[in-house]
Scaffold this motif. Structure first.
Motif, PDB file in Angstrom:
ATOM      1  N   ALA A 107       0.826  -1.206   0.000  1.00  0.00           N
ATOM      2  CA  ALA A 107       0.000   0.000   0.000  1.00  0.00           C
ATOM      3  C   ALA A 107       0.863   1.260   0.000  1.00  0.00           C
ATOM      4  CB  ALA A 107      -0.931   0.001   1.210  1.00  0.00           C
ATOM      5  N   LYS A 108       2.094   1.138   0.489  1.00  0.00           N
ATOM      6  CA  LYS A 108       3.023   2.271   0.482  1.00  0.00           C
ATOM      7  C   LYS A 108       3.884   2.303  -0.772  1.00  0.00           C
ATOM      8  CE  LYS A 108       3.953   3.419   5.347  1.00  0.00           C
ATOM      9  NZ  LYS A 108       5.033   3.502   6.369  1.00  0.00           N
ATOM     10  N   PHE A 109       4.357   1.129  -1.193  1.00  0.00           N
ATOM     11  CA  PHE A 109       5.389   1.092  -2.222  1.00  0.00           C
ATOM     12  C   PHE A 109       4.997   0.351  -3.497  1.00  0.00           C
ATOM     13  CE2 PHE A 109       7.594   0.884   2.004  1.00  0.00           C
ATOM     14  CZ  PHE A 109       8.055   2.194   2.006  1.00  0.00           C
ATOM     15  N   GLY A 110       3.833  -0.284  -3.515  1.00  0.00           N
ATOM     16  CA  GLY A 110       3.529  -1.178  -4.620  1.00  0.00           C
ATOM     17  C   GLY A 110       2.873  -0.577  -5.840  1.00  0.00           C
ATOM     18  N   VAL A 140     -12.162  -4.021   4.800  1.00  0.00           N
ATOM     19  CA  VAL A 140     -11.396  -5.220   5.130  1.00  0.00           C
ATOM     20  C   VAL A 140     -12.295  -6.297   5.727  1.00  0.00           C
ATOM     21  CG1 VAL A 140      -9.565  -6.113   6.625  1.00  0.00           C
ATOM     22  CG2 VAL A 140      -9.228  -3.972   5.389  1.00  0.00           C
ATOM     23  N   ALA A 141     -13.329  -5.895   6.466  1.00  0.00           N
ATOM     24  CA  ALA A 141     -14.240  -6.851   7.094  1.00  0.00           C
ATOM     25  C   ALA A 141     -15.234  -7.453   6.110  1.00  0.00           C
ATOM     26  CB  ALA A 141     -15.004  -6.169   8.229  1.00  0.00           C
ATOM     27  N   ASN A 142     -15.357  -6.872   4.924  1.00  0.00           N
ATOM     28  CA  ASN A 142     -16.314  -7.360   3.929  1.00  0.00           C
ATOM     29  C   ASN A 142     -15.845  -8.710   3.379  1.00  0.00           C
ATOM     30  OD1 ASN A 142     -17.989  -7.827   1.762  1.00  0.00           O
ATOM     31  ND2 ASN A 142     -17.376  -6.015   0.613  1.00  0.00           N
ATOM     32  N   PRO A 143     -16.634  -9.783   3.550  1.00  0.00           N
ATOM     33  CA  PRO A 143     -16.207 -11.099   3.052  1.00  0.00           C
ATOM     34  C   PRO A 143     -15.975 -11.142   1.555  1.00  0.00           C
ATOM     35  CG  PRO A 143     -18.102 -11.296   4.525  1.00  0.00           C
ATOM     36  CD  PRO A 143     -17.934  -9.842   4.228  1.00  0.00           C
ATOM     37  N   TYR A 144     -16.554 -10.195   0.825  1.00  0.00           N
ATOM     38  CA  TYR A 144     -16.446 -10.166  -0.631  1.00  0.00           C
ATOM     39  C   TYR A 144     -15.714  -8.909  -1.106  1.00  0.00           C
ATOM     40  CZ  TYR A 144     -19.490 -14.163  -0.437  1.00  0.00           C
ATOM     41  OH  TYR A 144     -19.997 -15.418  -0.169  1.00  0.00           O
ATOM     42  N   ALA A 145     -14.762  -8.459  -0.304  1.00  0.00           N
ATOM     43  CA  ALA A 145     -14.028  -7.227  -0.617  1.00  0.00           C
ATOM     44  C   ALA A 145     -13.278  -7.307  -1.940  1.00  0.00           C
ATOM     45  CB  ALA A 145     -13.051  -6.903   0.514  1.00  0.00           C
ATOM     46  N   LEU A 146     -12.893  -8.514  -2.368  1.00  0.00           N
ATOM     47  CA  LEU A 146     -12.116  -8.672  -3.605  1.00  0.00           C
ATOM     48  C   LEU A 146     -12.935  -9.264  -4.748  1.00  0.00           C
ATOM     49  CD1 LEU A 146      -8.695  -9.930  -2.156  1.00  0.00           C
ATOM     50  CD2 LEU A 146      -9.402  -7.595  -2.739  1.00  0.00           C
ATOM     51  N   TYR A 147     -14.245  -9.299  -4.586  1.00  0.00           N
ATOM     52  CA  TYR A 147     -15.102  -9.778  -5.672  1.00  0.00           C
ATOM     53  C   TYR A 147     -15.003  -8.833  -6.865  1.00  0.00           C
ATOM     54  CZ  TYR A 147     -18.399 -13.688  -5.317  1.00  0.00           C
ATOM     55  OH  TYR A 147     -18.984 -14.935  -5.351  1.00  0.00           O
ATOM     56  N   LEU A 196       3.774 -10.603  -2.873  1.00  0.00           N
ATOM     57  CA  LEU A 196       3.463 -11.299  -1.624  1.00  0.00           C
ATOM     58  C   LEU A 196       2.394 -10.580  -0.809  1.00  0.00           C
ATOM     59  CD1 LEU A 196       7.089 -12.155  -0.425  1.00  0.00           C
ATOM     60  CD2 LEU A 196       5.426 -13.724  -1.420  1.00  0.00           C
ATOM     61  N   THR A 197       1.710  -9.630  -1.385  1.00  0.00           N
ATOM     62  CA  THR A 197       0.800  -8.828  -0.578  1.00  0.00           C
ATOM     63  C   THR A 197      -0.336  -9.656   0.017  1.00  0.00           C
ATOM     64  OG1 THR A 197      -0.482  -6.780  -0.531  1.00  0.00           O
ATOM     65  CG2 THR A 197      -0.787  -8.190  -2.443  1.00  0.00           C
ATOM     66  N   GLY A 198      -0.754  -9.243   1.208  1.00  0.00           N
ATOM     67  CA  GLY A 198      -1.984  -9.736   1.814  1.00  0.00           C
ATOM     68  C   GLY A 198      -2.848  -8.553   2.216  1.00  0.00           C
ATOM     69  N   GLU A 199      -2.569  -7.395   1.608  1.00  0.00           N
ATOM     70  CA  GLU A 199      -3.222  -6.144   1.996  1.00  0.00           C
ATOM     71  C   GLU A 199      -4.513  -5.963   1.204  1.00  0.00           C
ATOM     72  OE1 GLU A 199       0.019  -3.037   2.016  1.00  0.00           O
ATOM     73  OE2 GLU A 199       1.188  -4.868   1.691  1.00  0.00           O
ATOM     74  N   VAL A 200      -5.601  -6.420   1.810  1.00  0.00           N
ATOM     75  CA  VAL A 200      -6.893  -6.409   1.135  1.00  0.00           C
ATOM     76  C   VAL A 200      -7.283  -5.000   0.719  1.00  0.00           C
ATOM     77  CG1 VAL A 200      -9.366  -6.845   1.457  1.00  0.00           C
ATOM     78  CG2 VAL A 200      -7.684  -8.518   2.261  1.00  0.00           C
ATOM     79  N   GLN A 201      -7.046  -4.028   1.599  1.00  0.00           N
ATOM     80  CA  GLN A 201      -7.466  -2.656   1.289  1.00  0.00           C
ATOM     81  C   GLN A 201      -6.719  -2.098   0.078  1.00  0.00           C
ATOM     82  OE1 GLN A 201      -5.084  -3.273   3.373  1.00  0.00           O
ATOM     83  NE2 GLN A 201      -3.680  -1.548   3.546  1.00  0.00           N
ATOM     84  N   TRP A 202      -5.456  -2.511  -0.100  1.00  0.00           N
ATOM     85  CA  TRP A 202      -4.694  -2.045  -1.261  1.00  0.00           C
ATOM     86  C   TRP A 202      -5.162  -2.739  -2.536  1.00  0.00           C
ATOM     87  CZ3 TRP A 202      -0.538  -4.643  -4.059  1.00  0.00           C
ATOM     88  CH2 TRP A 202       0.073  -3.814  -5.021  1.00  0.00           C
ATOM     89  N   MET A 203      -5.333  -4.048  -2.466  1.00  0.00           N
ATOM     90  CA  MET A 203      -5.814  -4.765  -3.649  1.00  0.00           C
ATOM     91  C   MET A 203      -7.181  -4.243  -4.082  1.00  0.00           C
ATOM     92  SD  MET A 203      -4.624  -8.718  -3.017  1.00  0.00           S
ATOM     93  CE  MET A 203      -4.994  -8.838  -1.259  1.00  0.00           C
ATOM     94  N   ALA A 204      -8.036  -3.942  -3.119  1.00  0.00           N
ATOM     95  CA  ALA A 204      -9.369  -3.429  -3.439  1.00  0.00           C
ATOM     96  C   ALA A 204      -9.298  -2.057  -4.110  1.00  0.00           C
ATOM     97  CB  ALA A 204     -10.220  -3.353  -2.173  1.00  0.00           C
TER      98      ALA A 204
END
Length: 411
Positions: free
Chosen positions: A94-97, A208-215, A114-122
């Motif tokens: 989220a800072k450098f990607g 982040v709490a949304n189960p379908y945040a990456l849908y 290797l990200t696991g940052e849901v908020q950034w991917m979203a």
């Protein structure tokens, strides 16, 4: 991309995990074989040290060093146009990607991280999806312990179930069994950064709490609800379970895989994760410890105190500690119309999950993107939806993972 000089460039090669990726590629593919690859970063002298640490003096010149800066868009653009795949360990993403993703999308260069940052991917997926489709860049996030064993484990149990019974599981339970290892400094840094972002923007917590945040955009949410809280007895495993901290990442990725693949497991497919415990007491204790840990990181004063004792980016376990690590995850595919078809598989790794195994999974994701005949076009993919059986072969043949059927159902 046929005329690109390199198949893979490892970006962030001087970081702890980056160095492990370099070591793995040297050991597995060498520097004068079919894989044409290089290492890249900002500091030439540090990159030279990495090269000297894993190669003989005679071999060093065969592994090229490339210089670029994530704050210099021109240098990034030049870098990514030299390769088929950018393999990056530089987080928090989220800072450098984002600049690297943007450069890869523009150049039609494949990418894995290797990200696991849901908020950034979203954020980045909807911003760059259309451009990635147009350029042909395949962007594959979550190519480490989050979320390869889980995304590919679910995919594998579905394949086994279909081969056995001609049906897919409408529900899969992922259950973490015995494991030994520690969270990486990069993972901790990503969690801390997400907490800081959520402090500035409370909507991030809801996201982040949304189960379908990456849908994918425009697709209605499925039937899954919030991740498990507290100790729960699981009759399908006949064991108590506690929350699994990485479920908040992995479950979103698995659900996205189902959507990207065209819902082979059904629009109502359900998936959840938890950690197996040998007693209600241990499950309750683990649940309480998890809540306390997250509250500690969520509150500013205690977060600053905890940072003094948590792993830092660039820190990591010794070789002996990595080799002593291991993990196993069980996946139970459930057919609600005929429970006699239920199928269980196990995914296991031969090194600690956060460093040793993760570096091999990422390395093979990069090689898979560069070398294998994949059927998907440009866009943002998950490991299972983009790499599938090619990746399974690499994980089991080279990266030390095992995928095995552990029930006794008849084929």
């Amino acid at each position: 991309m046929a005329n690109r000089e390199f198949d893979v460039i490892v970006w962030g090669a001087t970081g702890f995990t980056g160095q492990l990726v370099v070591e793995y590629l040297v050991q597995t593919y060498g520097v004068s074989g079919d894989l044409r690859w290089a290492i890249a970063g900002r500091n030439r002298s540090k990159l030279e040290s990495v090269r000297q640490s894993c190669l003989s003096a005679a071999e060093c010149d065969q592994l090229p060093i490339l210089i670029a800066d994530s704050n210099d868009t021109a240098s990034l653009a030049s870098l990514v146009r030299q390769t088929r795949v950018m393999c990056t360990t530089v987080g928090p993403y989220a800072k450098f990607g984002t600049p690297l993703v943007s450069a890869c999308v523009d150049a039609g260069t494949h990418y894995c991280d290797l990200t696991g940052e849901v908020q950034w991917m979203a954020r980045v997926i909807p911003e760059y999806q259309q451009a990635a489709e147009a350029s042909g860049a395949r962007i594959v996030h979550t190519c480490g312990f989050d979320s390869v064993p889980f995304d590919m484990g679910n995919w594998y149990v579905q394949q086994v179930m279909f081969e056995r019974h001609g049906v897919y599981a409408q529900q899969v339970k992922g259950r973490v069994g015995r494991n030994r290892g520690s969270a990486s400094g990069g993972t901790i840094a990503s969690i801390l950064n997400m907490m800081e972002e959520a402090k500035r923007d409370p909507s991030i917590r809801r996201q982040v709490a949304n189960p379908y945040a990456l849908y994918p955009a425009g697709i209605p949410a499925g039937k899954d609800g919030a991740d498990q809280m507290g100790a729960v007895f699981d009759p399908d495993f006949s064991e108590w379970t506690s929350p699994f901290i990485m479920a908040a990442i992995n479950t979103r990725v698995v659900r996205r895989s189902n959507a990207l693949l065209g819902f082979p497991w059904g629009e109502g497919f359900r998936y959840d994760e938890a950690t197996l415990s040998d007693s209600r007491y241990r499950a309750t204790l683990a649940s309480a410890a998890g809540v306390i840990g997250m509250l500690t990181l969520a509150l500013g004063p205690t977060r600053k105190l905890a940072q003094r004792f948590l792993p830092k980016p660039g820190d990591g376990p010794s070789l002996e500690q990595r080799e002593a690590g291991h993990y196993e995850v069980f996946f139970r595919g459930i057919d609600s119309s005929d429970r006699g078809r239920d199928t269980t598989v196990k995914v296991s790794g031969d090194l600690d999950p956060g460093y040793g195994s993760t570096s091999k999974m990422l390395g093979e994701a990069a090689v898979c993107l560069a070398k294998d005949e994949l059927t998907v076009g440009g866009g943002f993919w998950t490991p299972a939806s983009a790499l599938a059986e090619h990746y399974l072969d690499r994980l089991t043949g080279k990266a030390g993972l095992q995928f095995e059927i552990v029930d006794t159902a008849a084929g």
